[in-house]
Design a protein around this motif. Sequence first.
Motif: not given
Ligand code: NAP
Length: 288
Positions: A136, A156-158, A161
């Motif tokens: 996202a 970002n945590r990592t 990335n």
């Molecule tokens: P993703 O690809 O799995 O990415 C997750 C992100 O969160 C990465 O940057 C990850 O960091 C970080 N993260 C996860 N756990 C963490 C922790 N404990 N501490 C710090 N950072 C952490 O997921 P995504 O698809 O990008 O989704 C991210 C968020 O956006 C979700 O909450 C999702 O529901 C929301 N979203 C909303 C919409 C909408 O339409 N509103 C659309 C898409 C997504 P690392 O790189 O270190 O793993």
Amino acid sequence: MKISGSTEVFCILGHPVSHTLSPIMHNAAFQALGLDCCYLSFDVEPRDLRKGIQGLAALGIKGFNLTIPHKETVIKLLDEVTPEAARIGAVNTVMVRQNRLIGHNTDGLGFVNAFREETGVSLRGKGVLLLGAGGAARAVAFQLAKEGIANLLIINRTLSNARALVRDFGKKFTSVNWSANAFSPKVWDRIPLERVDVVINATSVGMQPNDPLMIPRSLLKERLVVCDLIYRPTKTRLLSAAEAAGAKAINGLGMLVHQGALAFELWTNKKPPVDLMKSAVKGHLDLR
Ligand code: NAP
């Protein structure tokens, strides 16, 4: 809703998927426009995605969405991907045309359309602090750069990335000042917060009640617009803290609706009833 022998089926594939609001908003839109279409959700395990996609193609389905964990892995199963989705590395919407599966990403533009609608603020020349560098975050970063923001500070945590995001987009958008950082107590002293107008949480931190605040409370100022891509809960700890500081706070509902509206338009070639889609989702979440 009437289902006939000629009803067109659209759907979302995810795992898990039972939480999805997409059927609510798309079915409301199909009904409002009197289209003989319906939208379903399918829980597909990662190992079954190829079979699932082949099945959809064989059934003559005209379009579908992907959600976690399929947005990245689906790419290799498609016939074509838009250059934007390829660079982002994620597809959330597939359109089927002449038996060819074409992948799009509507998340980034969905975010920007929602931002524009809810703030009326132009992003051109703005400084953005983006928390996260996942799928996202990449979609949002790409669209922010297209909108002509001046600075994008990523934390970002990592770290690798965040660096990959900057590497992948930096050469295409040279007018943006990019910076990649990892979360640490000291990062807040290093980054130029005076150049930040908009804060966006694109991590999944905030979905759970005990999740920490990702940015020191003292840095949340009245002049900021603070966005959280999370929409469940509708008010994360970050958004509550932003409101308490007097900042404008925006959750992820608008993005959800606008990314869906863009997909709807791709599939049907019709103007999506955005307000109605939003009320359907809000009604479901009991927010009206
Ligand atoms: P993703 O690809 O799995 O990415 C997750 C992100 O969160 C990465 O940057 C990850 O960091 C970080 N993260 C996860 N756990 C963490 C922790 N404990 N501490 C710090 N950072 C952490 O997921 P995504 O698809 O990008 O989704 C991210 C968020 O956006 C979700 O909450 C999702 O529901 C929301 N979203 C909303 C919409 C909408 O339409 N509103 C659309 C898409 C997504 P690392 O790189 O270190 O793993």
